[in-house]
Design an enzyme around this catalytic site. Structure first.
Site, short mmCIF file in Angstrom:
data_model
loop_
_atom_site.label_atom_id
_atom_site.label_comp_id
_atom_site.label_asym_id
_atom_site.label_seq_id
_atom_site.Cartn_x
_atom_site.Cartn_y
_atom_site.Cartn_z
N THR A 1 5.04 6.23 -17.60
CA THR A 1 5.03 6.72 -16.40
C THR A 1 4.35 5.62 -15.33
OG1 THR A 1 3.36 7.97 -16.46
CG2 THR A 1 5.55 8.83 -17.05
N CYS A 2 3.26 5.06 -15.84
CA CYS A 2 2.62 4.13 -14.74
C CYS A 2 3.49 2.97 -14.38
CB CYS A 2 1.66 3.39 -15.65
SG CYS A 2 0.20 4.72 -16.03
N PHE A 3 4.28 2.42 -15.40
CA PHE A 3 5.17 1.32 -15.02
C PHE A 3 6.70 1.49 -14.98
CE2 PHE A 3 1.84 0.25 -18.25
CZ PHE A 3 0.91 -0.47 -17.24
#
Length: 902
Positions: A867-869
């Protein structure tokens, strides 16, 4: 005594006009100077005499009467080439042949009427003679002045250079104005002595260091706490003509002198602002103003930066001392600056800004206004506006042209008219510049590239417009005229805001006029009021939270934290899960805010017609910690805004208005309580006779339920006995609305506001924040887009790694997504990015583009996400039905939460 440089032998026209109005004392002083000038021989003697005028000490009454233009005229009359090249007639070159034989001469003490006999050689210095006199009389060397043939003898000269003859008669006098500050006189005399030697072309080792040291020493001994003695101390700098001496050094043709002079003046300016207390700024300002006046007369382009530095210094000093209504003696330090002396700076800065704006109108390659000019313009204008208001007794706005009877000073009338002309001239140019900007923006939007290159001028446009807005408030009709122009140039104005507004800017003048900005511009200005989120991992606020205790543990971590620790980055990790990073933080924000506004927790009430819109629950007191939870809620909402996380909930109008400090009316409760709104409208619209017949049986009371018990509350004292009729029904409705939606939740609102303010970094109150936004703006910032997720937009902002857009798996994926419900799409997006509600701009408003990666996992595995990327990973499923089954599993809410890895 101060001498104005006038190498051409003429005076400024303004000086001539001022001289014509001087007193008889000035006329007398000028006559004496003319007598001096007429008596001077030609050649070297004339040059030497002109130089000596720089340091001659006049009696007190003469010094205070002489106007600087009169002195300049005398110098010019004495020798128009007195500051020429040393190869011609140097002002300090005056050497006569002398025999090294023994001399005997007489020194007459003017104050006591005694005469001393001094013996010396021709090669002895004047300073050595002073020392002998000190031994004989005890008079301090710093207090002695030797006069020979009408000229003061300089310390560094020999007796031969001074042409002292045998049996000559010298006069010993004390410095009339230096008795209280002998050391200060000594420092300045030493400095001027070095300057004289430099102008003669002598090589003086470490000259700049010595001059700067003397200036530092002189200012360091300025009385800091005794305001009675400070003026006399600082007056020495003017009395000794130190400003003129340093300016002469700047224009000296001797190599290296210009740099020394400039550095010395800049050193004085720096120490004026840093080494002296603010109480002394009013005493230093006239000295700096003197530098400005002298430099203004120097026709040398290379000295313009120095002049600008002096002008800027004046502006910064004015921030402490302000302006006076009238000017006093021009050479006196015991005064403050007048508006008549400052306005020429505004006029010349306006001319400079005109040129910069005109260059932008003519070409997008124009350099535009200089930032230093804009900054100085903004420094001087507030003082001019204040002086005008005070002089007119705050009778603003002023009609144009101003009535002659309204101002008893013709100079102020001229300033008022000239300032209006500056306003109109600059507004016309700004309008043309903004129009050129809009043409540029239109061409950019139609071009294939996304070039974000502006010509250079716009970086200063907002600062200029801010000052024009302030000026417009002075004149009748000008403020409306200004904002009419801004509404016509709304697109350009918003582009300027988005590109150039910074956290340090004061944008209140724009926030007060929301009709000239759009949502993106207002949002940008509001975000500038929050602290900047920094990726400082040493100071980040760390949290480890159990999902089963999400709300309680989040409450402990956030409500008990020092507000300063929440201004940095957040590190979030769920217990027994490996995922960390921004994606987990976004998920935490969403889940916690959803829990806060969950009606089962009794903190907030949802509006019947919009379950995502909330206001505080009047019955929240069932929880003894409810007020602490409201403060926690305020912190969480502010943090979500600061981190730009859409949380899917919004505030109702009645809540928003109270945070902004506005009154709540009947129309404002329409969404919060449609039934009460409808009932109140009926009461107001009923037939008066029906109401007066007491058919409704209403009194000024309200029935509420607390902890299962009904309670009657009077809306005003004695309300139970006051019947509602046709005359007081409006009062009844207003009191009913106020009690139910303001009084009953005032504590909750206050604690929410306190929590919000803990995160809010601006010095302004949070009322400014909410007043500067429309409710719809806050909706967009908190909930994001209310539209359905567009599959086409989603697809356009997705890239592939390991797959191609034409691969079967990618074709199947988008076909499945297009058949999902709105809620399923949100769950898939949340699983992929930890974002369930898109920004109002759609997918282009996300921090980056989305990515689909081909994983090497067996086809039995479900998709995974980073989810960070914004990265979704899945294997090459063999058919559409298998892929659809896998995707339907992760679009279930209880699965989608925190299914990502990091």
């Amino acid at each position: 005594m101060s001498i104005t440089d006038n190498r051409a032998g003429t005076t400024n026209s303004a000086d001539r006009r001022r001289s014509s109005s001087t007193s008889s004392a000035i006329t007398s002083a000028k006559r004496k100077l003319d007598d001096y000038a007429s008596a001077v021989p030609e050649g070297d003697e004339a040059a030497d005499f002109a130089a000596d005028l720089v340091t001659v000490r006049m009696r007190k009454e003469e010094f205070e009467a002489v106007h600087c233009s009169a002195v300049a005229a005398a110098v010019a009359a004495a020798s128009s080439s007195s500051w020429a090249s040393p190869s011609q007639s140097s002002p300090f070159r005056y050497v006569r042949s002398a025999s090294p034989s023994q001399l005997q001469f007489f020194v007459r003490m003017m104050s006591e009427g005694k005469t001393l006999v001094i013996q010396a050689t021709c090669m002895d210095t004047v300073k050595s003679v002073h020392e002998k006199i000190h031994k004989l009389t005890g008079i301090p060397v710093s207090e002695q002045r030797l006069i020979y043939r009408g000229k003061q003898l300089q310390w560094e000269q020999s007796l031969a250079q001074c042409a002292i003859e045998k049996d000559a008669s010298l006069q010993l006098v004390g410095r009339m104005r230096s008795t209280e500050h002998p050391q200060a006189w000594q420092y300045i005399d030493d400095m001027i002595s070095i300057v004289r030697r430099l102008c003669k072309g002598e090589a003086v080792p470490y000259a700049l260091k010595i001059i700067k040291t003397r200036i530092s020493e002189y200012l360091s001994i300025t009385p800091k706490d005794d305001y009675n003695t400070s003026p006399g101390h600082l007056q020495i700098f003017m009395s000794s003509s130190a400003p003129l001496a340093l300016i002469m050094l700047c224009i000296s043709p001797v190599k290296g002198n210009k740099k020394i002079g400039e550095e010395a003046i800049r050193h004085f300016l720096y120490l004026t602002k840093t080494a002296l207390p603010k109480a002394s700024h009013s005493l230093c300002a006239p000295i700096v103003l003197k530098f400005c006046k002298l430099l203004r007369e120097v026709p040398q382009y290379e000295l313009l930066p120095l002049y600008s530095s002096c002008r800027t210094c004046i502006g910064s000093l004015l921030e402490t001392i302000g302006l006076s209504q009238t000017s006093k003696n021009l050479d006196s330090v015991e005064r403050v600056i007048s508006v008549e002396e400052i306005f020429p700076f505004v006029s010349e800065l306006a001319d400079s800004l005109y040129g910069g704006l005109d260059s932008n109108i003519a070409s997008t390659a124009g350099l535009g206004p200089l930032q230093s000019d804009v900054n100085d313009f903004a420094m001087f204008l507030p003082h001019i506006r204040t002086a005008i208001r005070e002089h007119l007794g705050f009778r603003c706005p002023i009609p144009v042209p101003p009535p002659e009877k309204g101002c008893d000073d013709p100079k102020f009338v001229d300033i008022i008219v000239h300032l209006y002309e500056i306003f109109m001239g600059m507004l016309r140019r700004m309008d043309c510049c903004l129009l050129e900007m809009e043409k540029h923006l239109a061409s950019k939007s139609t071009s294939s590239g996304e070039s974000d290159i502006f010509f250079q001028g716009p970086s200063q446009y907002l600062a200029i417009l801010k000052e024009l807005n302030a000026i417009s408030k002075l004149y009748v009709g000008s403020e409306e005229h200004f904002w009419t122009k801004m509404r016509l140039r709304k697109r350009a104005l918003c582009a300027l805001i988005l590109k150039y507004v910074k956290r340090t800017d004061d944008n209140q003048w724009l926030l007060e006029h929301k009709d000239v900005t759009d949502f993106e511009a207002r949002r940008h200005m509001m975000m500038m009021l929050f602290p900047e989120v920094k990726d400082d991992y040493d100071e980040q606020h760390e949290m480890l939270i159990d999902r089963s205790q999400l709300l309680a543990e989040s409450f402990n971590y956030v409500s008990e934290a020092d507000p300063e620790s929440l201004h940095g980055n957040l590190f979030m990790e769920f217990k027994n899960e490996e995922a960390t990073g921004p994606g987990v933080v976004r998920e935490w924000f969403f889940l916690v805010c959803q829990a806060i506004f969950n009606q089962e927790n009794a903190l907030f009430v949802a509006c019947p017609n919009d379950c995502s819109r909330f206001y505080p629950n009047p019955a929240s007191k069932v929880d003894p910690l409810h007020l602490k939870y409201f403060k926690f809620a305020g912190r969480m909402i502010a943090l979500a805004l600061m981190h730009k996380v859409q949380i899917g909930v919004v505030l109702d109008r009645i809540f928003f208005l109270q945070l902004a400090g506005f009154q709540v009316s009947l129309e404002d409760i329409k969404e919060a309580d449609p039934c009460l709104y409808s009932s109140c409208k009926q009461i107001l619209e009923m037939d008066p006779e029906f109401i007066d017949a007491d058919a409704l049986g209403l009194t000024f009371v309200r029935e509420v339920e607390e902890l299962g018990l009904k309670k009657v509350i009077e809306l005003l004292p004695g309300g139970a006995n006051l019947v509602v009729n046709s005359k007081n029904r409006s009062d009844y409705v207003n009191l009913l609305v106020k009690h139910q939606f303001v009084t009953s939740i005032s504590e909750q609102v206050a604690h929410f506001a306190q929590g919000f303010a803990d995160i809010f970094s601006s010095s302004r109150t949070i009322k400014v924040f909410f007043r500067s936004l429309e409710l719809e703006d806050l909706d967009f910032m908190l909930r994001g887009s209310a539209d359905d997720i567009s599959v086409q937009d989603w697809k356009a902002h997705t890239e592939y790694n390991g797959y191609k857009e034409t691969d079967p798996q990618i074709v199947w994926f988008w076909k499945i997504v297009s058949e999902l419900t709105t809620q399923q799409r949100r769950e898939l997006l949340f699983f992929w990015t930890s974002v369930k509600h898109l920004p109002v701009e759609g997918f282009r408003g996300l921090a980056s583009r989305l990515h689909i990666y081909r994983s090497l996992e067996p086809i039995a595995h479900l998709p995974t996400s980073h989810t960070c990327f914004y990265r979704l990973c899945f294997p090459a499923y063999p058919c559409l039905s298998v892929m659809q089954a896998r995707l339907l599993i992760i679009t279930q809410g209880h699965v989608g939460s925190s299914f990502g890895t990091f």
